[in-house]
Structure formats: structure tokens, C-alpha cells
Write an enzyme that holds these catalytic residues in place. Sequence first.
Site, mmCIF file in Angstrom:
data_model
loop_
_atom_site.group_PDB
_atom_site.id
_atom_site.type_symbol
_atom_site.label_atom_id
_atom_site.label_comp_id
_atom_site.label_asym_id
_atom_site.label_seq_id
_atom_site.Cartn_x
_atom_site.Cartn_y
_atom_site.Cartn_z
ATOM 1 N N SER A 68 -9.281 2.476 3.120
ATOM 2 C CA SER A 68 -8.430 3.161 2.174
ATOM 3 C C SER A 68 -7.481 2.245 1.408
ATOM 4 O O SER A 68 -6.776 2.692 0.490
ATOM 5 C CB SER A 68 -7.597 4.215 2.904
ATOM 6 O OG SER A 68 -6.775 3.617 3.895
ATOM 7 N N LYS A 118 0.842 -1.195 0.000
ATOM 8 C CA LYS A 118 0.000 0.000 0.000
ATOM 9 C C LYS A 118 0.877 1.245 0.000
ATOM 10 O O LYS A 118 1.896 1.316 0.707
ATOM 11 C CB LYS A 118 -0.917 -0.017 1.232
ATOM 12 C CG LYS A 118 -1.922 1.122 1.292
ATOM 13 C CD LYS A 118 -2.829 0.955 2.502
ATOM 14 C CE LYS A 118 -3.840 2.089 2.628
ATOM 15 N NZ LYS A 118 -4.740 1.908 3.788
ATOM 16 N N SER A 134 -9.672 0.046 7.279
ATOM 17 C CA SER A 134 -9.122 0.033 5.923
ATOM 18 C C SER A 134 -8.555 -1.297 5.468
ATOM 19 O O SER A 134 -8.129 -1.421 4.325
ATOM 20 C CB SER A 134 -8.042 1.112 5.789
ATOM 21 O OG SER A 134 -8.602 2.392 5.932
#
Length: 479
Positions: A160, A85, A184
Site C-alpha cells: 500500500s 506515507k 507494503s
Amino acid sequence: MAAYAAGRESDHDTAVRPAAGRVVDGERRVAEVEGDRDGRVRHHVQADRDDDAVRAAASAAADAVVRAGSTDGLPPFHGVPLPIKDLLDVAGWPTTYGSAGADRGPAERSEPLVRRFLDAGFVLLGKTTTSEFGSLPFTENETLGTTRNPWDRERTPGGSSSGAGVAVAAGMAPLAHAEDGGGSIRIPASCTGLVGLKPTRGRVTNGIVIVEGLGIGGVVTRTVADTAAVLDVLAQHDPAAWWSPPAPDRSFADAMWADPPAGLRIGVLVDPPVAGIAVDPVCVAAVESVLRTLEAAGHHIVDTPFPLPPTEELITEFTAMWNVGAAGVPLADPERIEPHNRALRDAAHGIDSWDYQAGVRRAQRMSRRIVEGFVAGFDLLVTPTMACLPPRIGAWRAGTDKDPLAALRNSYPMAVFTALFNVTGQPAVSLPVHQDDATGLPVGVQLVAAPWREDLLLQVSRTLELAHPWADRRPPGLG
């Protein structure tokens, strides 16, 4: 560093793709980068990546297996492709934090969590999309474009860790790194039909403690077994961290195979922790299907009320910490950050350090009350992961022209059941046990355990995986 933005609203010729090379008669697969499969995975995920370096790492992994003649003695995930990420530093790669204002210089060194992945043998494919600073549960922004759900490209894949969920759901990688500060890991797992476990606060460390301990690293995967195996890699005792528990006596991969204790007390929460939010009946139906399975397995569904804090207290204490989530992020142009994050920054500047610390203390006391009540009344809690199906692209924009913080309020139905357990620090997992008949979309259910009981979560998750098999489900056209 070549940057490919398959999340943007324009076509690109490539996407990060796993696993063409077979090693030792197909026993082991390693990663390489190849063209997008029939264009079907476009518009889903951005990857900042160095293709030559990825190919070289994949080739080296293959050569190591050939030289050894077997996989014995190699790291547990030798040659397995993994994207990171875009909130964590990888040496030599830029970290955008999903922001147009971020410094694009290459990171000097990899963060401790990334080094654990590398030590375990993973081949890093590149970076996956995130909302700016990870502050919203979707990725639709100036820098990374729109990340779309492969189950329905008109809907969000959650966030996210948006690109992480898409990368695994679309078959681009077998698992992906994700971070969870308010849901997330679990939200994209629910939206894209994956397993997403948020560990106990402090179980997985990194270079710093994220947002007073709200945030923690993990992965999204297809199976409970993969989740357990990766947790063994990440949950190592870290003597340099501000806090880090001793390593467990038994590996999570081994613990997962044990039968859970008989007669567990199973609590239920389908009324949202924030008043005024409607819960989609499909999400409630998913919970009910899990409860039937657990009751049939000999566990007890108890009607003890969950010790919820008042709505205003929960929102106030959470947002006071959330406001400072981007503090310390290296920015080249602070004025280019998105309006909702500018509003969060301005709100944070309006609180002095004395009042901020008082708020953190209140949050800790609130967390203690909740966890004490949980331990007294339950062994596990079952909730919807989200109060809604994956929203349509752009649904968050309503009212943001007048108030940028409307973006966060519009996201409450996605995070209302997850963020609470970032405050309490309890381990929680989203499982893709259900599929909506009307839309075909996956629907996640969240299980929550007492702190440090990931073993119990994994055992019960395996029970549910056997009863509701999901690993072979694929988005339309990607089967």
C-alpha cells in the site's frame, strides 16, 4: 495546506520535487518544491503539503550548513527530503488514511516515528499515497485517485506504500517512508525497482502496535547502504513502547560492510504459501539468478522444506487480524469508506472479543512453529517478492461488483510471499536484482532471515547489490 493529487485522473501543475538548492559547493543538497519536470511525473503520487513550510525548512537546513562551514556536527540526514506515507500523523497536517471518510482536521502532534525522522535532519516534503487504511497492495481509490507505476503507467506500482515507491523511482525524493503490514514496503519496492526492508517485529516502534504486530515502519531506497543508515535512525530503543529491544551493539550501517559468515544455509521457497496461485516464470528466474550468485559466493543451497502452514490456517489467522486493521482510525463519515473495507469491518463485528483473542493465540502458535523450523533449517530464505509482475491498473476489480472482498483475493499473487513474514515477524527485504526482458519491468527477490538478524540480511544484500548493480536503473524517460 495545499493538496496536490497527481495520482488523480486530471492534470496538475506541480508535483513534489527534491533538491534544487546546492549548499557548500554542492556537497549537500536540500529540498524545495518546484514544478513538475516536463509533466513526466504526473499521475503518480499525491502529496498533501505546505509548500511554504517545506521551503522554509529547506532554507533553514541550508543556512545551518553555511553557518557551520561544514556538515560536521549536523544530524546524519540534515536537509535530505523525505515524504511520509499518509497513514502517519505529522503535526499540523491532515492524515487521510487514503479514505474519503477520514477526518480532515490537522494532526495535533507528530507520531514518534515521524519525530525520529525529524531528529535525524530530514526535511518532510508531504504525504504520499496509500490504499484506504493500507489494506490493499495498490492505490486506486476515490480519495487519492490512481497511483501509476513510472516503469509502465498502465500498471500499479504496488502498495500500500504506492506513492512512496513512485516518489523514489521517479526521482522525486532519494528515499521515502513506508509501512508494511502484509508486504507494503517490499511489494512497491519490487514493482518500482527499489530496496525495501521490513524490520523484525518490534525493531521499529511507533505510537501503537499495528494490527497485533503485523505492521511496522521503514523506508524504500535505491541502495542497501541507505537502507542500513536509515534503519539506525528508526531502530532506537523505545522505553515507552509495549515492547522494544535494546539498541544493537553495532550500527546497521557498520554491520552492512562486514562480509557475511561463510557457508550460510540458503533455503528456497518458490511454491506459494497459498495453494492454487501460479508463479510467473520471470519471478522464478529472478530467484534462480540470486541462488547462483550466493552459491558462487560459497553459501550452501539446501533442500530442506520450508515449514509452511496449511493454506486455510494461514488465511484464517491472517485475515482475522487484518479485518480490524482500520479500528480506531478517526472517521468523519464511516459510511464513505470503500466497499472492501466495509466488508472487513462487518466481518470483524461478527467475531466477539473472546473468539478474536483465541484467533490471535492460534496465530502466535503458528508463527512459533514456522520460526522454529526456519531457525533449525536455514540461515536465510530466498523467495520471489511477488508471484507476478506488477498487475495492470484495474485488474483487482474482477468480481468486486458481487463480492467486495474479491479485491483482497485478487491481490493474493502480489502478497502471497510477503504476508507470511508479517505473521512470523521475521525481517525480510526485497531487492531489485532482475529486470524482465519482455516488459522491462523490475522484478524483486525477497530474502528472509531469523528474527533480529537484519545485520545478516544487509550483508548478503550488499553481496547481491555488487553482483547485480541496480542503483542507476531508471524508468523510461526519467533517467
